[in-house]
Design an enzyme around this catalytic site. Structure first.
Site, PDB file in Angstrom:
ATOM      1  N   LYS A 149      48.446 -56.406  44.859  1.00  0.00           N
ATOM      2  CA  LYS A 149      48.717 -57.519  45.781  1.00  0.00           C
ATOM      3  C   LYS A 149      50.193 -57.483  46.129  1.00  0.00           C
ATOM      4  CE  LYS A 149      46.400 -61.002  47.607  1.00  0.00           C
ATOM      5  NZ  LYS A 149      44.943 -61.143  47.836  1.00  0.00           N
ATOM      6  N   GLN A 154      42.340 -59.399  41.571  1.00  0.00           N
ATOM      7  CA  GLN A 154      41.842 -58.385  42.509  1.00  0.00           C
ATOM      8  C   GLN A 154      41.226 -57.200  41.769  1.00  0.00           C
ATOM      9  OE1 GLN A 154      42.937 -59.101  46.071  1.00  0.00           O
ATOM     10  NE2 GLN A 154      41.075 -57.929  46.405  1.00  0.00           N
ATOM     11  N   LYS A 213      37.706 -58.285  40.783  1.00  0.00           N
ATOM     12  CA  LYS A 213      36.943 -58.523  42.013  1.00  0.00           C
ATOM     13  C   LYS A 213      36.527 -57.198  42.643  1.00  0.00           C
ATOM     14  CE  LYS A 213      39.031 -61.189  44.979  1.00  0.00           C
ATOM     15  NZ  LYS A 213      39.743 -61.803  46.131  1.00  0.00           N
ATOM     16  N   LYS A 260      44.386 -51.727  45.758  1.00  0.00           N
ATOM     17  CA  LYS A 260      43.833 -52.321  46.973  1.00  0.00           C
ATOM     18  C   LYS A 260      43.945 -53.818  46.873  1.00  0.00           C
ATOM     19  CE  LYS A 260      41.703 -52.367  50.889  1.00  0.00           C
ATOM     20  NZ  LYS A 260      42.872 -53.204  51.343  1.00  0.00           N
ATOM     21  N   GLY A 307      45.266 -58.094  54.656  1.00  0.00           N
ATOM     22  CA  GLY A 307      45.761 -59.446  54.903  1.00  0.00           C
ATOM     23  C   GLY A 307      45.481 -60.402  53.764  1.00  0.00           C
ATOM     24  N   ASP A 308      46.100 -61.540  53.816  1.00  0.00           N
ATOM     25  CA  ASP A 308      45.841 -62.681  52.925  1.00  0.00           C
ATOM     26  C   ASP A 308      46.471 -63.877  53.655  1.00  0.00           C
ATOM     27  OD1 ASP A 308      44.837 -63.297  49.974  1.00  0.00           O
ATOM     28  OD2 ASP A 308      46.666 -64.454  50.204  1.00  0.00           O
ATOM     29  N   THR A 348      35.055 -62.225  54.653  1.00  0.00           N
ATOM     30  CA  THR A 348      35.222 -63.068  53.462  1.00  0.00           C
ATOM     31  C   THR A 348      34.373 -64.333  53.591  1.00  0.00           C
ATOM     32  OG1 THR A 348      37.483 -62.238  53.339  1.00  0.00           O
ATOM     33  CG2 THR A 348      36.911 -64.066  51.886  1.00  0.00           C
ATOM     34  N   ASN A 402      41.454 -67.901  58.188  1.00  0.00           N
ATOM     35  CA  ASN A 402      40.441 -66.858  58.358  1.00  0.00           C
ATOM     36  C   ASN A 402      39.188 -67.135  57.524  1.00  0.00           C
ATOM     37  OD1 ASN A 402      39.443 -64.146  56.859  1.00  0.00           O
ATOM     38  ND2 ASN A 402      39.735 -63.782  59.034  1.00  0.00           N
ATOM     39  N   SER A 436      36.816 -54.271  53.479  1.00  0.00           N
ATOM     40  CA  SER A 436      38.005 -53.407  53.506  1.00  0.00           C
ATOM     41  C   SER A 436      37.657 -52.038  52.929  1.00  0.00           C
ATOM     42  CB  SER A 436      39.142 -54.011  52.689  1.00  0.00           C
ATOM     43  OG  SER A 436      39.818 -55.010  53.422  1.00  0.00           O
TER      44      SER A 436
END
Ligand code: NDP
Ligand code: 2IT
Length: 445
Positions: free
Chosen positions: A126, A111, A114, A90, A165-166, A209, A241, A377
């Site tokens: 990622k 990630q 996290k 993820k 997204g990123d 976020t 964002n 998410s």
């Protein structure tokens, strides 16, 4: 670091000396985890660190597409499926001209820990491309997304790997990617998060976020300083964002935000940022932040500089990696900053982290403080499985609970290992112990 941890790090550094960002991320985590490695001999016995630094799978692919002039363009596509010990891979997709394997490996590695901190069942990954969305028409962005997904689709799935997204990938891009996946696989599933609200998306994902960053920051201020955002001067970098919704929540919690930025420079508004105007410029017109001053006569645009030269109480870096250098840190410290909480991934250089910690500035690592995006998410995945949509209030409340728990879990891990209220080492230890435990339990794979 002990002999074992240092040996694993040194062998990685000898193998990929050019992967600077990846080495930086591994070094940061490895510098924190010694007490956990010492406490559990199975970590060395089963070569857990060697396995943790090796992605389970890494996919590189060509993305060919046709621009508006009829010219064939070729970009590089990547997906790093880093670790699935606690759930499907993820993590987001980044479209930015700087994207390469090192950057995506650092992001995928971060990630993993996290996602573990969120307490949800998500592994880490990622992906992305060196495609530069700046100046592209909507048709070009759509054709690029379709071409990108035409290869990626065979590697992902709602129980295998769930992108989102990123940088450079927001709701519009996720919509194009989702549409192409659905067309190719002939299934409507929650294979991406950050989807539109009419096709499987979650309320509050867009805000998550930035809001989560402020919930985390507010909780740290409350627990460690008996304080809050009320009356604070807050500097936010970026204007994407994360920055927009961090600014929105900080303002609603009583802070004043006077600066925001993009890669061309920063805006300073002595009367406080007019966020409705920033949203129009960035989300509707997709323009540069400098045009802000055309509508706000008291504001100024400072080209080619970073926001950190402006005095603040709390710094929220929300743009990109290594955006706070050692010199920036000295400026912030000199001007009296009390706290730095990362909205971006790895925005603070190792030298700057050291300077903040030495000066007694509260430093909050991104894998904890920006986990709200991936947490929601995870909640979007839950809603897709249920085929139900929760209300904004319900998702927002769950987000607040998760961010509060990340603070208490980080402090508990630090205290358990005799490190006091150390948020950085505590976050690394808490995430690491969860993933290591799952890897040991699942045997040699
Ligand atoms: P966006 O693309 O929405 O915004 C990125 C912002 O950062 C833009 O203002 C951009 O300016 C600026 N920026 C990007 N690269 C650079 C650079 N090299 N130098 C200076 N400014 C730069 O991205 P997000 O807001 O989604 O992401 C921002 C950060 O937050 C990233 O580090 C991301 O990994 C992290 N993050 C994002 C999450 C999410 O849910 N979206 C979740 C957790 C972390 P310009 O337009 O000029 O390039
Ligand atoms: O860095 C991140 O946590 C993200 N870009 C969000 C990832 C996600 O899967 O929502």
């Amino acid at each position: 670091m002990s002999n074992y941890t240092q040996r694993v790090y040194d062998s990685l550094a000898a193998r990929v000396p050019w992967e600077k960002e990846f080495l930086q991320a591994v070094h940061e985590v490895f510098s924190s985890i010694q007490p956990a490695v010492d406490a559990n001999p199975a970590i060395e016995q089963y070569s857990i660190l060697e396995r943790m630094i090796e992605p389970e799978r890494q996919i590189n692919f060509r993305v060919s597409w046709v621009d508006d002039a009829g010219q064939v363009q070729v970009n590089r596509g990547f997906r790093v499926e880093f670790n699935s010990a606690i759930g499907p891979y993820k993590g987001g997709l980044r479209f930015h001209k700087s994207v390469n394997a090192s950057i995506l490996k650092f992001l995928g590695f971060e990630q993993v820990y996290k996602n573990a901190l969120t307490g949800l069942w998500m592994g880490g990954g990622k992906g992305g491309s060196d495609f530069d969305p700046h100046g592209k028409s909507e048709g070009e962005v759509m054709r690029f997304c379709q071409a990108f997904m035409s290869e990626l689709f065979r590697h992902i799935g709602p129980n295998t790997d769930v992108p989102a997204g990123d940088i450079g990938v927001g709701g519009r891009e996720v919509g194009f990617l989702f549409g192409q996946y659905k067309r190719l696989v002939n299934e409507f599933t929650g294979v991406l998060t950050g989807k539109g609200l009419d096709f499987g998306g979650s309320l509050a994902r867009t805000e998550a976020t930035g809001y989560g960053l402020c919930y985390y920051t507010q909780e740290v201020l409350r627990v460690l300083m008996n304080d809050s955002f009320e009356g604070k001067i807050v500097s936010v970098s970026g204007s994407g964002n994360v920055s927009i919704f961090a600014t929105e929540k900080a303002q609603s919690m009583g802070a004043t935000v006077r600066v925001m930025s993009d890669s061309s420079g920063y805006i300073y508004d002595p009367d406080g940022i007019d966020l409705a105007l920033v949203k129009k410029i960035k989300l509707v017109d997709r323009a540069r932040i400098s045009v802000y001053v055309d509508s706000r006569p008291n504001a100024k645009f400072v080209a080619g500089k970073r926001v950190w030269e402006v005095p603040c109480d709390i710094a929220l870096p929300c743009a990109t990696q290594n955006e706070i250098s050692a010199d920036d840190a000295q400026d912030l410290i000199k001007n009296g900053v009390k706290m730095v909480a990362e909205g971006a991934n790895m925005p603070t250089t190792p030298e700057a982290i050291e300077a903040f910690r030495a000066a007694g500035v509260l430093y909050c690592p991104g894998k904890a403080s920006n986990a709200g995006g991936v947490a929601v998410s995870g909640l979007e995945m839950s809603q897709d499985s249920l085929r139900l949509q929760w209300t904004f209030e319900e998702v927002d409340q769950r987000l607040q609970n998760i961010m509060t728990k990340i603070v208490s879990d980080s402090l508990a891990a630090a205290n358990k290992h005799g490190l006091g209220n150390d948020l950085m080492n505590g976050a690394n230890l808490a995430g690491f112990e969860r993933v290591a435990g799952a890897m040991i339990a699942q045997g040699v794979i």
